[in-house]
Each structure stands twice: as structure tokens, then as C-alpha cells.
Motif scaffolding. Sequence first.
Motif, mmCIF file in Angstrom:
data_model
loop_
_atom_site.group_PDB
_atom_site.id
_atom_site.type_symbol
_atom_site.label_atom_id
_atom_site.label_comp_id
_atom_site.label_asym_id
_atom_site.label_seq_id
_atom_site.Cartn_x
_atom_site.Cartn_y
_atom_site.Cartn_z
ATOM 1 N N CYS A 4 0.834 -1.190 0.000
ATOM 2 C CA CYS A 4 0.000 0.000 0.000
ATOM 3 C C CYS A 4 0.870 1.242 0.000
ATOM 4 O O CYS A 4 0.988 1.906 1.014
ATOM 5 C CB CYS A 4 -0.914 -0.017 1.218
ATOM 6 S SG CYS A 4 -2.097 1.317 1.266
ATOM 7 N N ALA B 53 1.162 4.890 -1.230
ATOM 8 C CA ALA B 53 0.183 5.863 -1.710
ATOM 9 C C ALA B 53 0.757 6.715 -2.834
ATOM 10 O O ALA B 53 1.694 7.475 -2.626
ATOM 11 C CB ALA B 53 -0.253 6.759 -0.557
ATOM 12 N N PHE C 150 -3.144 -1.124 10.665
ATOM 13 C CA PHE C 150 -2.807 -0.088 9.697
ATOM 14 C C PHE C 150 -1.831 0.910 10.312
ATOM 15 O O PHE C 150 -1.698 1.004 11.523
ATOM 16 C CB PHE C 150 -4.074 0.640 9.235
ATOM 17 C CG PHE C 150 -5.026 -0.243 8.487
ATOM 18 C CD1 PHE C 150 -4.874 -0.461 7.131
ATOM 19 C CD2 PHE C 150 -6.069 -0.878 9.149
ATOM 20 C CE1 PHE C 150 -5.749 -1.283 6.440
ATOM 21 C CE2 PHE C 150 -6.950 -1.701 8.466
ATOM 22 C CZ PHE C 150 -6.792 -1.903 7.110
ATOM 23 N N SER D 294 3.082 1.414 5.044
ATOM 24 C CA SER D 294 2.856 1.076 3.642
ATOM 25 C C SER D 294 2.411 -0.358 3.416
ATOM 26 O O SER D 294 2.105 -0.740 2.296
ATOM 27 C CB SER D 294 4.133 1.341 2.831
ATOM 28 O OG SER D 294 5.202 0.558 3.318
ATOM 29 N N CYS E 241 -0.302 -1.501 4.576
ATOM 30 C CA CYS E 241 -1.731 -1.327 4.321
ATOM 31 C C CYS E 241 -2.581 -2.429 4.952
ATOM 32 O O CYS E 241 -3.480 -2.968 4.339
ATOM 33 C CB CYS E 241 -1.985 -1.274 2.818
ATOM 34 S SG CYS E 241 -3.496 -0.402 2.374
ATOM 35 N N LYS F 83 -6.185 4.074 4.764
ATOM 36 C CA LYS F 83 -5.041 3.195 4.516
ATOM 37 C C LYS F 83 -3.881 3.979 3.915
ATOM 38 O O LYS F 83 -2.726 3.806 4.293
ATOM 39 C CB LYS F 83 -5.449 2.064 3.576
ATOM 40 C CG LYS F 83 -6.479 1.110 4.153
ATOM 41 C CD LYS F 83 -6.690 -0.084 3.268
ATOM 42 C CE LYS F 83 -7.293 0.276 1.939
ATOM 43 N NZ LYS F 83 -7.614 -0.923 1.130
ATOM 44 N N TYR F 84 -4.190 4.851 2.963
ATOM 45 C CA TYR F 84 -3.142 5.570 2.275
ATOM 46 C C TYR F 84 -2.619 6.758 3.078
ATOM 47 O O TYR F 84 -1.560 7.298 2.775
ATOM 48 C CB TYR F 84 -3.656 6.038 0.912
ATOM 49 C CG TYR F 84 -4.090 4.894 0.045
ATOM 50 C CD1 TYR F 84 -3.148 4.119 -0.622
ATOM 51 C CD2 TYR F 84 -5.436 4.560 -0.084
ATOM 52 C CE1 TYR F 84 -3.530 3.044 -1.407
ATOM 53 C CE2 TYR F 84 -5.826 3.484 -0.874
ATOM 54 C CZ TYR F 84 -4.873 2.731 -1.527
ATOM 55 O OH TYR F 84 -5.252 1.665 -2.292
ATOM 56 N N TYR G 185 -1.854 6.299 6.079
ATOM 57 C CA TYR G 185 -1.016 5.601 7.051
ATOM 58 C C TYR G 185 -1.456 5.934 8.479
ATOM 59 O O TYR G 185 -0.649 6.333 9.319
ATOM 60 C CB TYR G 185 0.462 5.951 6.857
ATOM 61 C CG TYR G 185 0.999 5.582 5.495
ATOM 62 C CD1 TYR G 185 0.319 4.705 4.664
ATOM 63 C CD2 TYR G 185 2.190 6.126 5.041
ATOM 64 C CE1 TYR G 185 0.806 4.376 3.420
ATOM 65 C CE2 TYR G 185 2.697 5.793 3.795
ATOM 66 C CZ TYR G 185 2.001 4.920 2.975
ATOM 67 O OH TYR G 185 2.487 4.584 1.738
#
Length: 334
Positions: free
Chosen positions: A29, A31, A155, A158, A160, A217-218, A220
Motif C-alpha cells: 500500500c 500511496a 494499519f 505502507s 496497508c 489506509k493511504y 497511514y
Amino acid sequence: MHGHAWTWGAVGMFLLGLGALAPPSAEACVAPNCLVDIRFPLPEDGGTVPSNVPGLVVVPPLLENTDVSTLRLLQSDGTPVPFTLANGERRTHVLVPKAPLVPGTQYRIEAKGLCQYRDTQTQSATFTAGPELPLPTTLGTLSVDTPSQGVFPVFGDSNCGSPQEGEATTLRFTPSPELVPFLPWVHWAVEVDGQPWSFANHHGLTSTGEDNPDSHKYEYRRQLLSLYTVCQAYNPPPPNMGLTPGRHQATLKGTLEHADLTLPPLSVDFELRCPSRCMAAGCADGGTGVLGDPVDEDPLQSPSKSGCTQAGGGLTVLGLLATLRLWRGRKARD
């Protein structure tokens, strides 16, 4: 010969069992810039905007900014609506109409993002102004689920959603009826024992009080309403071990953007535990109770991650195969 076949078959079944018990792999993940473009928090399902809304929020593209020169508030026929521009929380901008919106009138809000690595298009959203409503004075009610032990995603980096083992629970929030019409312009924070745990931008909670999963998620960051302690860490290692086992108090805070009012926070007590086998091994050894959020919050010192951690099942499998080979060598010499 049959004995060897049975032995290897048994090993295969054992390894298959290990695979079934292992936690699922984490999703990569990283971003990308402007993955999520400009957003305009508005009521769900095309609901009306109270004519006395304190301010209309513009959320910048993910990891980027807003070109403030492109901000517009227009009536449906293109007539500009005068407004003042204010800075909101977490890099947002707030359009504050110089006069209350006109009930029954349709409006359009638009802006363009500033992204370093790609061109962007002007984004817009339309809404209809509704009647004036009393500003909220309460958030609602807050409770907490009974904690459960198992594997859950953590979470904050990265990966994710790195799968880890421990105990987790969920805060249950029910917004007050007077807050619901103004929910899109409220930003949120959860504290545990007075320390930052997580946050959510405007429109971070739905009208039913649930996490609105758009970009946490993105960003963080932890999910706003999820609380946990990691009792046994797996690879990839978690960004943090969460809360220390024991009793805690969670507090939910909500702030209506650009409104001169205080909404009393909501608090609830809860307890998280680790299995006795893990506690004896020193999985949760001290700490301040809360680990810092990787994004936008002041990080706190992390407790030790020693004890009760593992790097996955690779060493276990190799050890099993080495033991089997040694056993076969001894049998051949007999």
C-alpha cells in the motif's frame, strides 16, 4: 518404501496445516500522489445542506494541495456566491458564505488540485440548500464491543493492513439527530487515556456512526474506531503494537468546522488482554499504553516489541525438514 511415503505425506499435511493457520499476507500500500482527488464533504444520498452551514469544506488531493485560486461557489445558473476563505483542519480549506444560503436553491462548489506528478481536472459537486437548522450541542452516544482475540489488520504504514494477532474491539458511535445534518463538516479524533490514538477528516464517519473507508489506509493512520493490542507479531512487523494490555478509557472528539461551539466529547472504558502464555513470555512489557500515530500526530515512545514475536513459519518448516532428514539418515544406518 511405503513407510517413507507415509512420512512425507504426513509432513505435507503438517505443512498444509501450517499454511492454513498462518495469517494472510499484508497488501502492499504505497500511496501514489493524488490517488484521491479533491473532495467536497456533503450529505449522503444527495441530502440538503442547512442554509446556515458554518462553512463548506474542501479536502485537498491525497498527499497534495488545493489550488485556492480555483475555488468557486456558484448558483446553478453560474452566478458567483460571495464567500470568505478560511484554513480548516488538516490542510483543508473552508468556504464561508457571506450570507446564509437560500433554501431551495441549487449550488455548485468547485476547485482544482495541485499535484506534482500529473495534471488534474477541476472537480465539482452540486447540492441544494435546505432550511436553517439549530446547530448541534451534542455528539451522540458511545459504547464499545466485547473484545475478541484473533488475527486482525494493523494499519499505519505502507503494508496497508499488516495481519497481527492479539485482542481488538470496536467503538460504537451513534450520532445525535441534531448532529446528523452537519456530519459532513465534522472532523474527528480518538484519544486513549488522554493520548492521541487516531483521527479522521471531515465526513470520516457516516450518518450511522461508522468509519467512512475512503483513504485511511493511504494516509497511514489507524482506523478511527478500532482499538487493539498486538500480543504476537508476524512478518511484516506491525507499525506499532497498539495499546498495552489492561484497562483504558477511549474518548471520541468531534469538531464542527468553523463553528464557534464546543461539542462535549464522549468517553467509554474498556479492557484488552493477551493470553496468559503470551504475558508470561513478556509480549506486552510496560509502555505508556498508547503508541504514536504514524501520521499527523505527535508520536509517543513505543513499548518493546521483544518476546512473543516471530518472523513467520519459515524457520519452523526448515527445522522440521532438517529433523526429518536426520531421522531418515539414522534409519538408513540401522
